[in-house]
Design an enzyme around this catalytic site. Structure first.
Site, mmCIF file in Angstrom:
data_model
loop_
_atom_site.group_PDB
_atom_site.id
_atom_site.type_symbol
_atom_site.label_atom_id
_atom_site.label_comp_id
_atom_site.label_asym_id
_atom_site.label_seq_id
_atom_site.Cartn_x
_atom_site.Cartn_y
_atom_site.Cartn_z
ATOM 1 N N TYR A 26 0.792 -1.224 0.000
ATOM 2 C CA TYR A 26 0.000 0.000 0.000
ATOM 3 C C TYR A 26 0.827 1.278 0.000
ATOM 4 C CZ TYR A 26 -3.637 -3.333 1.126
ATOM 5 O OH TYR A 26 -4.484 -4.409 1.094
ATOM 6 N N ASN A 75 -13.237 3.675 -2.021
ATOM 7 C CA ASN A 75 -12.311 2.573 -1.827
ATOM 8 C C ASN A 75 -12.937 1.733 -0.713
ATOM 9 O OD1 ASN A 75 -10.342 0.748 -1.141
ATOM 10 N ND2 ASN A 75 -8.661 2.212 -1.274
ATOM 11 N N HIS A 81 -15.269 -6.896 -1.281
ATOM 12 C CA HIS A 81 -15.293 -8.326 -1.599
ATOM 13 C C HIS A 81 -16.349 -9.082 -0.805
ATOM 14 C CE1 HIS A 81 -11.499 -7.148 -3.285
ATOM 15 N NE2 HIS A 81 -11.020 -6.870 -2.086
ATOM 16 N N ASP A 88 -26.077 -2.854 -2.136
ATOM 17 C CA ASP A 88 -27.474 -2.406 -2.136
ATOM 18 C C ASP A 88 -27.565 -0.900 -1.912
ATOM 19 O OD1 ASP A 88 -28.337 -4.980 -2.638
ATOM 20 O OD2 ASP A 88 -28.910 -5.382 -0.560
ATOM 21 N N HIS A 101 -8.805 1.633 -5.818
ATOM 22 C CA HIS A 101 -7.957 0.787 -4.969
ATOM 23 C C HIS A 101 -6.499 1.197 -5.158
ATOM 24 C CE1 HIS A 101 -11.204 -2.014 -4.032
ATOM 25 N NE2 HIS A 101 -11.546 -1.908 -5.305
ATOM 26 N N LEU A 102 -5.756 1.186 -4.073
ATOM 27 C CA LEU A 102 -4.327 1.475 -4.135
ATOM 28 C C LEU A 102 -3.579 0.370 -4.870
ATOM 29 C CD1 LEU A 102 -4.096 2.615 -0.449
ATOM 30 C CD2 LEU A 102 -3.573 4.085 -2.406
ATOM 31 N N SER A 103 -3.893 -0.870 -4.516
ATOM 32 C CA SER A 103 -3.253 -2.017 -5.166
ATOM 33 C C SER A 103 -4.163 -2.507 -6.298
ATOM 34 C CB SER A 103 -3.015 -3.137 -4.151
ATOM 35 O OG SER A 103 -4.252 -3.676 -3.709
ATOM 36 N N ARG A 112 -9.851 -11.620 -3.602
ATOM 37 C CA ARG A 112 -9.927 -10.190 -3.918
ATOM 38 C C ARG A 112 -10.340 -9.930 -5.366
ATOM 39 N NH1 ARG A 112 -7.517 -7.471 0.402
ATOM 40 N NH2 ARG A 112 -6.001 -8.718 1.553
#
Length: 155
Positions: A26, A75, A81, A88, A101-103, A112
């Site tokens: 990260y 994020n 996940h 909803d 997402h950072l990664s 993931r």
């Protein structure tokens, strides 16, 4: 929709530990650094930047965005996940949603690879570290501008 765009940037669990949690994945930037990057990329838009470790709080903020935001960057972290409830809530929005997402989740563990957010997002920005947020903010604001222009044309 407000005259000055309002962009919600919502962050899920463990992102408060940026800079110390798994820096090889990260990075070393903190969440405060990410917030500053988002505010700098917002080009005058009002940025509502929040983080929580609690699923219900994240859902409350998504619901709040229904009435106050022009666009949403999210994020969801681990909730992306696992949380049908978050999906909803996101499905109730009529504003653009950009998942961030950072990664790169697709390059990580198999669990993931599935996101409950992606089906309702206009797009996903991932794998660029904090730069993912800058790209997501710019995309969300452009989509908000297009969304507003389309709404103005239909009146």
């Amino acid at each position: 929709m407000p005259e000055t765009p309002v962009l919600y940037v919502l962050n899920g669990p463990n992102l408060n530990l940026l800079g110390v949690r798994e820096p090889d994945i990260y990075g070393r930037e903190t969440l405060d650094d990410v917030q500053a990057l988002c505010e700098g990329a917002a080009d005058g838009a009002c940025v509502v930047f929040r983080q929580t470790n609690h699923e219900g709080q994240l859902i409350d903020w998504v619901q709040e965005a229904r009435d106050t935001a022009s666009a949403l960057v999210i994020n969801p972290a681990g909730y992306g996940h696992t949380s049908v409830a978050l999906l909803d809530a996101l499905k109730t929005l009529t504003i653009p949603i950009v998942e961030c997402h950072l990664s790169n989740p697709a390059a990580r563990e198999r669990f993931r690879h599935r996101s409950y957010v992606s089906p309702v997002a206009a797009g996903v920005v991932s794998g660029f570290g904090p730069f993912s947020y800058e790209l997501a903010v710019k995309a969300a604001l452009r989509l908000a501008q297009e969304h507003r222009a389309a709404a103005d044309r239909s009146v």
